[in-house]
Design a protein around this motif. Structure first.
Motif, short mmCIF file in Angstrom:
data_model
loop_
_atom_site.label_atom_id
_atom_site.label_comp_id
_atom_site.label_asym_id
_atom_site.label_seq_id
_atom_site.Cartn_x
_atom_site.Cartn_y
_atom_site.Cartn_z
N TRP A 89 77.28 74.49 62.61
CA TRP A 89 76.97 73.12 62.22
C TRP A 89 76.24 72.42 63.36
N GLY A 90 75.42 71.45 63.01
CA GLY A 90 74.82 70.60 64.03
C GLY A 90 75.89 69.76 64.70
N LYS A 91 75.64 69.39 65.95
CA LYS A 91 76.63 68.56 66.63
C LYS A 91 75.94 67.64 67.63
N PRO A 92 76.55 66.47 67.88
CA PRO A 92 75.96 65.51 68.82
C PRO A 92 76.18 65.95 70.25
N LEU A 93 75.32 65.48 71.14
CA LEU A 93 75.45 65.72 72.57
C LEU A 93 75.36 64.38 73.29
N SER A 94 76.20 64.23 74.29
CA SER A 94 76.20 62.98 75.06
C SER A 94 74.98 62.93 75.98
N ARG A 95 74.71 61.74 76.47
CA ARG A 95 73.60 61.56 77.40
C ARG A 95 73.81 62.40 78.66
N SER A 96 75.03 62.41 79.17
CA SER A 96 75.30 63.18 80.38
C SER A 96 75.13 64.67 80.15
N ARG A 97 75.51 65.16 78.96
CA ARG A 97 75.37 66.59 78.66
C ARG A 97 73.88 66.95 78.54
N ILE A 98 73.10 66.08 77.91
CA ILE A 98 71.67 66.32 77.78
C ILE A 98 71.02 66.42 79.16
N LEU A 99 71.38 65.49 80.06
CA LEU A 99 70.78 65.50 81.40
C LEU A 99 71.27 66.67 82.24
N GLU A 100 72.49 67.13 81.97
CA GLU A 100 72.99 68.31 82.67
C GLU A 100 72.17 69.55 82.28
N MET A 101 71.82 69.61 81.01
CA MET A 101 71.04 70.75 80.52
C MET A 101 69.56 70.64 80.88
N PHE A 102 69.03 69.42 80.79
CA PHE A 102 67.60 69.20 81.00
C PHE A 102 67.41 68.01 81.93
N PRO A 103 67.63 68.20 83.22
CA PRO A 103 67.58 67.09 84.17
C PRO A 103 66.20 66.46 84.31
N GLY A 104 65.17 67.14 83.88
CA GLY A 104 63.83 66.61 84.02
C GLY A 104 63.39 65.69 82.90
N LEU A 105 64.24 65.45 81.89
CA LEU A 105 63.87 64.56 80.80
C LEU A 105 63.68 63.13 81.28
N ASP A 106 62.83 62.40 80.59
CA ASP A 106 62.66 60.97 80.85
C ASP A 106 63.99 60.28 80.55
N ARG A 107 64.54 59.58 81.54
CA ARG A 107 65.86 58.96 81.39
C ARG A 107 65.80 57.57 80.78
N GLU A 108 64.63 56.96 80.80
CA GLU A 108 64.53 55.59 80.30
C GLU A 108 64.76 55.56 78.79
N GLY A 109 65.81 54.88 78.37
CA GLY A 109 66.12 54.76 76.96
C GLY A 109 66.85 55.94 76.37
N LEU A 110 67.08 57.00 77.17
CA LEU A 110 67.77 58.19 76.66
C LEU A 110 69.21 57.84 76.30
N THR A 111 69.60 58.15 75.07
CA THR A 111 70.95 57.81 74.60
C THR A 111 71.82 59.03 74.33
#
Length: 576
Positions: free
Chosen positions: A138-160
């Motif tokens: 099943w699809g599942k949500p990911l927190s902002r901190s988990r997203i940045l842990e996986m992909f630290p180079g993402l644009d952080r501005e507005g990332l939810t």
């Protein structure tokens, strides 16, 4: 699977299939499995055009939720399930992460709602998939901190935050197509590559077969058939025009879909990342803004794409220029600046022509193709016993082939037996648990062959990998690797003797992993060419010509060695 062109003229077939991509291969398998006498021909090698050059994703249809197209969602999910069932060694789940920004349609709530609807529409997505490692979670949500842990180079501005869903990924598309062809041949079909259809046999308004030319020998011959299925993809219309004076109405529009390969892992080796591109989907009922580009792990490489360009010229003439690649790279870097890719990071590009939507000239935000074209020419052109199938997505190849063979049965006046290709394992697919099967193969052979060679053998050949190793029992030197690669010499011998490989390109680009992700080097090409020459008795001039032809598939800068590479790691595609 032996190449014997003379067998094509030995009988009248119930159906002859023109085109050896996924649609033609599935049609031949379906026809033979249901009991029809079938032949299939391909003017080059099997799976050498669009089917080989896709983004290697078996789509489950989540994008169609935005279109409000529940039919395509259901169809895509069912066909992804079929591939996971019948070819578990060649198709596996791939988690894909989508970041969310702000609120509204790009925010968490909208994405989660869309994924919940998708999960509801595809609630039966794992029916019949017994291997737990091949089931779609099943699809599942990911927190902002988990997203940045996986992909630290993402644009952080507005990332939810974000969410993760799974699609299917092909290990090696040409070998998946080959597995369907091998299954067809095992069921009685006659197959031949490097055989080009040059015309149709006619009796008044009835098509009675195909005139073909063996492109290796130059010999021409007739193949008699009660029904002809033209499944030549973007080449189908040219054949109809040239050989039958038939023009489709409306004429087809095609897109050159392109992606490129970086010969190392750029991000997390277990999940793909969706990044914002620069175009949007004009047909989306519920738009989330720009279309996504995908950065995906694949066999230790990274695949990036896909880009679409309307293409109206000779299907044999398209290419992807360095200037275009640089634009693609800039778009990806804008979506994930930390990648800092340059042209010298790209080892190869893949591109193929697929049916596209109706778009005004110069339009930037393009409409994609929605449905395959399945045409009974008796109804449209008064030409009996000729069917054309121009497929739109690799994922639907099996389903569209089933529809085509149902029409073949109606034309033959027979009652069509039930199609079983969605549940019958293809050759190599008799594996109940891929990871357990792989572990057992490692236990038996890793000490002699190495872990990565065994992994490659299991994924490429599945339950039939032992047939490759049989060659090493007669000649132990065939267990040696090709130029230090994970491919062994036995695979080259097997490709020629048992898989109809006729050229060096057939071997390195489609039967093995050697040149499917990057240029394998001069040494590897010449080792393979020497084995091929010994098996087929090629002259030294023929060998040189074939080496040059394979080199031409790669940009000159790649052959020179300007591409950045590194040791590759294997991705297990475990859920996040």
């Amino acid at each position: 699977m032996k190449r014997d062109v003379s067998r094509l003229a030995d009988q009248e077939f119930d159906v002859v299939v023109i085109g050896g991509g996924i649609f033609g291969a599935c049609a031949a398998w379906d026809a033979a499995q249901r009991g029809l006498s079938a032949a299939i021909i391909e003017r080059h090698d099997f799976c050498s055009a669009a089917s080989a050059n896709s983004f290697k994703i078996v789509h489950g249809g989540i994008r169609y939720v935005q279109h409000g197209d529940a039919y395509r969602v259901r169809q895509s999910s069912q066909e992804r399930r079929a591939f996971l069932r019948v070819a578990p060694h060649l198709v596996s789940p791939l988690p894909i992460v989508i970041p969310t920004y702000g609120h509204g349609m790009k925010g968490k709530a909208a994405l989660r709602a869309g994924m919940a609807l998708y999960d509801l529409l595809t609630i039966d997505k794992n029916r019949g998939v017994s291997d737990p490692t091949r089931q779609i979670p099943w699809g599942k949500p990911l927190s902002r901190s988990r997203i940045l842990e996986m992909f630290p180079g993402l644009d952080r501005e507005g990332l939810t935050g974000g969410a993760v869903f799974c699609d299917g990924q092909m290990y090696n598309p040409p070998r998946l197509v080959l597995a369907f062809l091998q299954s067809a041949v095992a069921a009685g079909a006659v197959a031949a590559n490097h055989v080009e259809a040059t015309g149709f046999l006619r009796s008044g308004d009835k098509v009675t077969g195909v005139v073909v030319r063996d492109t290796l020998s130059g010999e021409s011959l007739d193949i008699k058939a009660k029904v002809v299925l033209n499944a030549a993809g973007p080449y189908a219309e040219r054949l109809l025009d040239r050989a039958a004076d038939v023009r489709l109405s409306p004429p087809g529009t095609y897109s050159r879909d392109a992606c490129f390969v970086v010969p190392r892992q750029l991000l997390d080796d277990k999940v793909a990342l969706a990044v914002q591109g620069k175009t949007h989907d004009p047909e989306a009922v519920l738009s989330r803004g720009e279309r996504h580009l995908f950065v995906a792990p694949w066999r230790g490489y990274t695949l990036i794409g896909t880009w679409h360009v309307v293409y109206e010229d000779d299907p044999d003439g398209f290419t992807v220029s360095d200037a275009e690649l640089e634009k693609f790279i800039a778009e990806v870097n804008a979506g994930y600046p930390d990648l800092q890719l340059t042209l010298d990071d790209v080892s190869m590009w893949n591109a193929g022509l697929v049916p596209f939507g109706d778009n005004p000239e110069g339009e930037q935000h393009l409409r994609y193709g929605h449905r395959s074209r399945l045409i009974d020419h008796a109804k449209t052109d008064g030409l009996e016993n000729l069917i054309s199938l121009i497929g739109v997505r690799f994922t639907t190849g099996r389903y569209e082939a089933e529809r085509a063979i149902n029409i073949v049965y109606r034309k033959l006046g027979y009652r069509a037996p039930k199609c079983r290709t969605a549940s019958t394992p293809v050759v190599g697919g008799e594996v109940d648990d891929v990871e357990s099967f792989l572990a057992e193969a490692m236990r038996k052979h890793a000490s002699a062959l190495g872990d990565e060679t065994v992994r490659s053998l299991v994924h490429n050949y599945g339950s039939e990998y032992g047939s490759v190793l049989e060659h090493t029992r007669d000649d132990p030197s065939l267990a040696d690797p090709i130029a230090g690669a994970d491919t062994i010499k036995a695979q080259v011998v097997h490709a020629v003797r048992e898989e109809m490989a006729q050229t060096l390109g057939d071997i390195v680009l489609r039967r093995t992993d050697l040149a499917t992700g990057e240029y394998p080097g001069e040494g590897a090409l010449r080792e393979c060419a020497a084995i091929l020459a010994g098996e087929l008795g090629l002259t030294s001039d023929a060998v040189e010509s074939q080496v040059d032809e394979v080199k031409s598939r790669f940009p000159e800068r790649v052959v020179r060695g300007d591409v950045v590479s590194s040791a590759r790691t294997q991705s297990t595609h475990e859920p996040v």
